[in-house]
Design a protein around this motif. Structure first.
Motif, PDB file in Angstrom:
ATOM      1  N   TYR A 127       0.802  -1.097   0.059  1.00  0.00           N
ATOM      2  CA  TYR A 127      -0.006  -0.113   0.045  1.00  0.00           C
ATOM      3  C   TYR A 127       0.934   1.193  -0.084  1.00  0.00           C
ATOM      4  CZ  TYR A 127      -2.979   3.661   2.027  1.00  0.00           C
ATOM      5  OH  TYR A 127      -3.764   4.748   2.271  1.00  0.00           O
ATOM      6  N   HIS A 128       0.546   2.259  -0.945  1.00  0.00           N
ATOM      7  CA  HIS A 128       1.372   3.403  -1.080  1.00  0.00           C
ATOM      8  C   HIS A 128       0.563   4.480  -0.380  1.00  0.00           C
ATOM      9  CE1 HIS A 128       3.547   6.965  -2.258  1.00  0.00           C
ATOM     10  NE2 HIS A 128       2.517   7.269  -3.004  1.00  0.00           N
ATOM     11  N   PRO A 129       0.771   5.092   0.644  1.00  0.00           N
ATOM     12  CA  PRO A 129      -0.235   6.252   1.144  1.00  0.00           C
ATOM     13  C   PRO A 129       0.177   7.398   0.437  1.00  0.00           C
ATOM     14  CG  PRO A 129       1.445   5.824   2.717  1.00  0.00           C
ATOM     15  CD  PRO A 129       1.839   4.941   1.633  1.00  0.00           C
ATOM     16  N   THR A 130      -1.007   7.901  -0.427  1.00  0.00           N
ATOM     17  CA  THR A 130      -0.743   9.317  -0.959  1.00  0.00           C
ATOM     18  C   THR A 130      -0.636  10.353  -0.133  1.00  0.00           C
ATOM     19  OG1 THR A 130      -3.014   9.373  -1.598  1.00  0.00           O
ATOM     20  CG2 THR A 130      -1.737   8.069  -3.208  1.00  0.00           C
TER      21      THR A 130
ATOM     22  N   LEU B 109      -0.565  -8.588   2.723  1.00  0.00           N
ATOM     23  CA  LEU B 109      -0.047  -7.392   2.564  1.00  0.00           C
ATOM     24  C   LEU B 109       1.584  -7.527   2.764  1.00  0.00           C
ATOM     25  CD1 LEU B 109      -2.788  -5.573   4.487  1.00  0.00           C
ATOM     26  CD2 LEU B 109      -2.284  -5.299   2.139  1.00  0.00           C
ATOM     27  N   ARG B 110       2.146  -6.565   2.015  1.00  0.00           N
ATOM     28  CA  ARG B 110       3.716  -6.305   2.071  1.00  0.00           C
ATOM     29  C   ARG B 110       3.859  -4.960   2.583  1.00  0.00           C
ATOM     30  NH1 ARG B 110       6.154 -10.170  -1.340  1.00  0.00           N
ATOM     31  NH2 ARG B 110       5.487 -12.178  -0.490  1.00  0.00           N
TER      32      ARG B 110
ATOM     33  N   ARG C 233      -6.770  -0.840   7.566  1.00  0.00           N
ATOM     34  CA  ARG C 233      -7.938  -1.506   8.433  1.00  0.00           C
ATOM     35  C   ARG C 233      -8.801  -2.251   7.237  1.00  0.00           C
ATOM     36  NH1 ARG C 233      -9.772   3.197  12.063  1.00  0.00           N
ATOM     37  NH2 ARG C 233     -11.297   1.807  12.398  1.00  0.00           N
ATOM     38  N   LEU C 234      -9.019  -1.696   6.129  1.00  0.00           N
ATOM     39  CA  LEU C 234      -9.976  -2.194   5.156  1.00  0.00           C
ATOM     40  C   LEU C 234      -9.148  -3.340   4.349  1.00  0.00           C
ATOM     41  CD1 LEU C 234     -11.319   1.247   3.741  1.00  0.00           C
ATOM     42  CD2 LEU C 234     -12.992  -0.732   4.744  1.00  0.00           C
ATOM     43  N   LEU C 235      -8.015  -3.147   4.066  1.00  0.00           N
ATOM     44  CA  LEU C 235      -7.127  -3.899   3.364  1.00  0.00           C
ATOM     45  C   LEU C 235      -6.895  -5.223   4.200  1.00  0.00           C
ATOM     46  CD1 LEU C 235      -4.615  -1.896   1.584  1.00  0.00           C
ATOM     47  CD2 LEU C 235      -6.425  -3.250   0.530  1.00  0.00           C
TER      48      LEU C 235
ATOM     49  N   VAL D 179       0.637  -2.754  -6.324  1.00  0.00           N
ATOM     50  CA  VAL D 179       0.778  -1.763  -5.273  1.00  0.00           C
ATOM     51  C   VAL D 179      -0.777  -0.971  -5.693  1.00  0.00           C
ATOM     52  CG1 VAL D 179       2.002  -0.158  -7.290  1.00  0.00           C
ATOM     53  CG2 VAL D 179       1.789   0.658  -4.579  1.00  0.00           C
ATOM     54  N   CYS D 180      -1.391  -0.709  -4.497  1.00  0.00           N
ATOM     55  CA  CYS D 180      -2.469  -0.021  -4.136  1.00  0.00           C
ATOM     56  C   CYS D 180      -2.536   1.259  -3.567  1.00  0.00           C
ATOM     57  CB  CYS D 180      -3.930  -0.927  -3.864  1.00  0.00           C
ATOM     58  SG  CYS D 180      -3.797  -1.003  -2.294  1.00  0.00           S
TER      59      CYS D 180
END
Lengths: 250, 491
Positions: free
Chosen positions: A140-143, A168-169, A158-160, A211-212
Motif C-alpha cells: 500500500y502506498h499512502p498518497t 500485505l507487504r 484496516r480495510l485491506l 501496489v494499491c
C-alpha cells in the motif's frame, strides 16, 4: 441516505474500472448510488498551478451537481483534499475580492459532505470488512494528500487487512511522495522522475504483485515508471481490491 | 542563476550528491522525529510558537522601537538597513572605523542573504567563517546548500581534500597526513580557527532571536565558535532580520524548545549565548546592531505569504523534502533552499527573474514540510498563493508601495491551455465528446508524446485509454435523464 458519486475527471476518462468498482462495492454494502451527469473536475489542476479563477466555475459546478445528496463519495484522496482544504480558500479569496458570500456558501456545502472512499466506508458506514476477496500480494502506498491533508491514517490498511486471501507487504519509505504532484511532473521532470524511480525501486523490493493507493493520479505516475523499468508490480486502485469477491476476482 | 528545473536537472544526475544528501537528510529526519516524539505537548508548543510569531509580526513596529530603545540603553548602537546594499555599507563602514582588515564571523543566514563577505572583500576586508561547515564552504570556494548544514553536499573525503589543499592560503595549514576521520578533521579546523579567534578584534554575527523587552540578542549553536566570536573581540556587529524579534524572555522558552529539536534533533542546543549591549571589562567594548528589512516589510503586507516570516531557520522542512533531497540546495539559487526557500526567496526578492518565478513550482505539494515545521508555516498554501501571482499577476507591495504586477510572460501558452481545459471541463457535453474521440482513436495514440508531453513519456509509460469512459458506462448500464448510448460497444 442519498449518496452521490464524484468520479473525478481522471477516473472518468482513464480509469472507468475504478468507478465501476466503487459502484459495485457501495451497492454490495446496501448504498444507493447516484451519479449526477453535471459533474466534472474538482479544479485541482487549475488551482494548484496558480489559476485560481479558472477553478471557480468548477467549484460552483461541483456544489450544484451534488446539492441534492447527503454525502459525496470519491475514489480520490487528492480531489477530496482539494475540496475540503482549498474550496474554503477559494471562497475566502473571492469574498476578499468583493464578490460576495455565494462562493462561501457553495464551499461550506461541498466541504461538509465530501468523503474520500475509505473515509466513507470506515467513518460513515462504519465497516472495515467489506466482504472482499483478493488472492494476491499487495503493498500500500499512502498518497500525500490522503496522508497529510485528509489524515486518512490507517483507514485504508484496516480495510485491506480484512480482505480475504490478500497478503500485505510493507513498503519502505511509504510516506515519501512518489513525485507526481500534478503539473509538477511536467514542470520539474528531472526531480519528478528521480522521485518516481526511487519509489519504483522500493515497490520492487516488496516483491508484491500489486501496489494499491487511494488515488489513480499517483498510480498513473507510479505505474508508468514501473512499466518503463520493466517491473512486475502492477498498480491497482484500492476500490478495485475492495470490490473484488470470490465470485469475481480481479 | 538558471530557473529551478534546469539547475535541478543537472544536480539530480549527480549520483554522489544524491547519495550524500540522502544519507544526511534521512539520518537527521529519523533523529528529529524521535526528539519531537519525546514531548507530549509538541503540537501545543508548535501552536504557541506560531501564535507568538504572528502576534509579534502584527505589531512589529512597536516591538522594534522597544528593541531599539533597550539596545541603546544598554550601550549598543542600532542601525536600520532598508536593503542589502545599505546593510553592507553600514557594516563595511563600521569595520573600517576600527582600522581592522579582518573579521571573524559567526554562522549567519542573513549575511549570506545580503552577500556581506563579498562586499567586505571589495573593501579589502577579509571575513573568516568560523562555523565548521561554513569554513568548509569558504575554503572550498563553494556555496552553502543547507540552512543548518551548509556543507551537507560534501562527504568526509572531499572535506579532507579541501582542508589539505586550501587551509594554508587562509591561515594555519592542515596537519601533515590528515585523514578523513571526523575527529581529525575537527581538530584541524580547531587549530586553524583558534589563531583567528585570538587575533581578531572585530566579529560579525547574526542572531536567532532578539528580545525586545531587554534589548538582548540570542545565538544558539553547537560548536562554541559562536561564543568565541561573541566574547573575545573588541567590536561586535550583529546583522539581524527584523522578523527575529520576540517580545519577552518568556517567549524564548517556547522557541528554545522548538528550535533544537527541529534542527539538530537535540533536546537542548550545546551553546546558547545571549548578549545585551556592552559591559565594562567584559566582552566587546562596542556593540552595533544592524536591523535589516530587505523585503521583509513587503512580505508582511501579504496576508497569506507573511507566515513565511515566522521561520526560525531550523531547516526541518529541508530534511523532509523529497525535492530538496534530489535537487540539492544550490538549485534554489539562494542561501534559503528547500521548501522555505521556495516561498521566502520569491517574496524577499520579488518575482524578478525566471529563477524566482520557478521557485513556487519547485514542490510536488506533498505537505511533508508543513507537518515538520515547528512554527506551522503552511508552506503548500503559500506555494500555491505565489503560483497564482506568477501566472495571474496581481497586487504586491514593493518597497512599501502597493503596485500591480503582470503575469509572467512565459506562461501564455499554459494559460491558453488551462483556459481551454477549464471550458471543456465546465461543459460536460464537450468533455464527453472529447473522451469519445480519444477512446475511438486510442489505437493511434503515440507511445511517446511530442511537445510539452515529452517530459512525461521520457521516463514513464502512458496509461492505456479505455474504450469507454465511466460516464458512458453509467449511462449505458444505469440510464438516467441525460444518458445517451455511446455509438460503439464497450469491449
Amino acid at each position: 441516505m442519498r449518496v452521490g458519486l464524484f468520479i473525478t475527471c481522471v477516473n472518468d476518462t482513464l480509469y472507468p474500472r475504478t468507478g465501476q468498482a466503487v459502484v459495485t462495492l457501495l451497492e454490495r454494502l446496501g448504498v444507493q448510488v447516484a451519479f449526477p451527469m453535471a459533474q466534472s473536475c474538482c479544479g485541482q489542476p487549475q488551482f494548484n498551478t496558480g489559476y485560481r479563477h479558472l477553478a471557480e466555475p468548477l467549484m460552483r459546478r461541483y456544489a450544484t451537481a451534488f446539492q441534492d445528496v447527503d454525502h459525496v463519495v470519491t475514489p480520490s484522496g487528492s480531489c477530496a483534499a482539494m475540496i475540503r482544504d482549498n474550496y474554503p480558500r477559494i471562497a475566502a479569496k473571492a469574498a476578499a475580492e468583493g464578490r460576495g458570500d455565494a462562493m462561501s456558501e457553495a464551499a461550506a456545502g461541498a466541504v461538509a459532505k465530501t468523503h474520500e472512499l475509505t473515509e466513507f466506508l470506515v467513518d460513515i458506514l462504519g465497516v472495515t470488512d467489506v466482504g472482499a476477496y483478493f488472492p494476491h500480494t499487495v503493498t500500500y502506498h499512502p498518497t500525500c494528500h490522503g496522508l497529510r491533508v485528509l489524515r486518512l491514517g490507517d483507514r485504508p490498511l484496516r480495510l485491506l487487512e480484512k480482505v480475504r486471501g490478500i497478503e500485505l507487504r510493507e513498503l519502505a519509505g511509504a510516506e515519501e511522495c512518489c513525485g507526481f504532484g500534478g503539473t509538477f511532473a511536467v514542470k520539474n521532470p528531472a526531480v519528478s522522475a528521480a522521485m518516481g524511480a526511487d519509489k519504483a525501486r522500493a515497490l520492487d523490493d516488496t516483491g508484491a504483485a500489486a501496489v494499491c493507493a487511494v488515488d489513480n493520479s499517483c498510480l498513473v505516475h507510479i505505474g508508468g515508471t514501473l512499466a518503463r523499468s520493466g517491473s512486475a508490480v502492477r498498480p491497482v486502485h484500492i476500490a478495485e481490491i475492495l470490490a473484488s469477491t470470490e465470485g469475481s476476482v480481479l | 542563476m538558471p530557473a529551478f528545473p534546469r539547475a535541478a536537472a543537472v544536480s539530480t544526475r549527480d549520483g554522489g550528491l544524491r547519495a550524500n544528501l540522502r544519507h544526511a537528510t534521512h539520518t537527521i529526519r529519523a533523529k528529529r522525529a524521535a526528539a519531537v516524539a519525546e514531548l507530549d505537548d509538541w503540537e501545543r508548543l508548535r501552536a504557541a510558537g506560531a501564535a507568538i510569531k504572528d502576534r509579534t509580526l502584527r505589531h512589529l513596529d512597536h516591538y522594534l522601537v522597544r528593541l531599539e530603545e533597550n539596545v541603546t540603553r544598554a550601550g549598543g548602537t542600532v542601525h536600520w538597513a532598508a536593503d542589502a546594499a545599505e546593510a553592507n555599507r553600514i557594516v563595511t563602514d563600521l569595520v573600517r572605523a576600527t582600522g581592522e582588515r579582518e573579521v571573524v564571523k559567526v554562522k549567519s543566514m542573513v549575511t549570506q542573504e545580503i552577500g556581506l563577505n563579498a562586499a567586505l572583500a571589495e573593501a579589502g576586508i577579509r571575513a573568516y567563517e568560523t562555523d565548521l561547515a561554513e569554513l568548509i564552504v569558504q575554503l572550498g570556494d563553494d556555496l552553502p546548500s543547507h540552512i543548518l548544514v551548509p556543507a551537507i553536499h560534501r562527504n568526509r573525503g572531499e572535506i579532507r581534500d579541501i582542508f589539505r589543499d586550501r587551509m594554508a592560503q587562509w591561515g594555519r595549514p592542515a596537519p601533515e597526513g590528515l585523514t578523513d576521520r571526523p575527529a581529525d578533521l575537527a581538530e584541524a579546523a580547531r587549530l586553524h580557527l583558534r589563531e583567528k579567534f585570538l587575533r581578531s578584534k572585530v566579529a560579525i554575527s547574526g542572531a536567532n532571536f532578539m528580545v525586545a523587552e531587554t534589548g538582548t540578542l540570542v545565538v544558539v549553536e553547537s560548536e562554541g565558535n559562536g561564543r568565541m566570536c561573541l566574547t573575545l573581540p573588541e567590536t561586535l556587529i550583529s546583522v539581524v532580520g527584523i522578523e527575529k524579534t520576540v517580545p519577552t524572555w518568556q517567549d524564548l522558552e517556547v522557541f528554545l524548545q522548538l528550535l533544537p529539536r527541529s534542527s539538530t534533533a537535540e533536546r537542548m542546543n550545546p551553546y546558547t549565548s545571549m548578549w545585551t549591549g556592552t559591559t565594562a571589562e567584559d566582552g566587546p567594548r562596542a556593540f552595533h546592531l544592524v536591523l535589516l528589512d530587505n523585503g521583509r516589510t513587503d512580505t508582511l503586507a501579504d496576508r497569506v505569504g507573511r507566515q513565511a516570516l515566522r521561520c526560525i531557520r531550523c531547516s526541518a522542512c529541508l530534511n523532509v523534502c523529497p525535492v530538496y533531497e534530489r535537487a540539492g540546495g544550490h538549485a534554489y539559487g539562494s542561501p534559503y533552499p528547500g521548501p522555505i526557500g521556495a516561498i521566502l526567496t520569491p517574496q524577499l526578492r520579488g518575482l524578478i527573474s525566471p529563477l524566482e518565478e520557478s521557485l513556487p513550482y519547485a514542490s510536488s505539494l506533498c505537505g511533508a514540510c508543513y507537518d515538520a515545521c515547528p512554527v506551522a508555516i503552511d508552506i503548500p498554501e503559500v506555494l500555491v498563493h505565489l503560483r497564482e501571482r506568477v501566472v495571474e499577476g496581481g497586487e504586491v507591495t514593493v518597497r512599501g508601495t502597493r503596485t500591480v504586477i503582470k503575469p509572467a510572460r512565459k506562461h501564455a501558452a499554459e494559460r491558453a491551455l488551462m483556459r481551454t481545459a477549464g471550458w471543456v471541463l465546465d461543459h460536460p457535453a464537450a468533455l464527453r465528446h472529447g473522451q469519445r474521440l480519444a477512446a475511438r482513436t486510442r489505437r493511434f495514440h503515440p507511445r511517446r508524446l511530442p511537445g510539452p508531453g515529452r517530459t512525461w513519456t521520457d521516463s514513464r509509460e502512458l496509461p492505456e485509454m479505455p474504450a469507454e469512459s465511466f460516464r458512458d458506462w453509467w449511462a449505458r448500464t444505469r440510464g438516467g435523464p441525460t444518458a445517451t448510448r455511446p455509438r460503439e460497444q464497450a469491449s
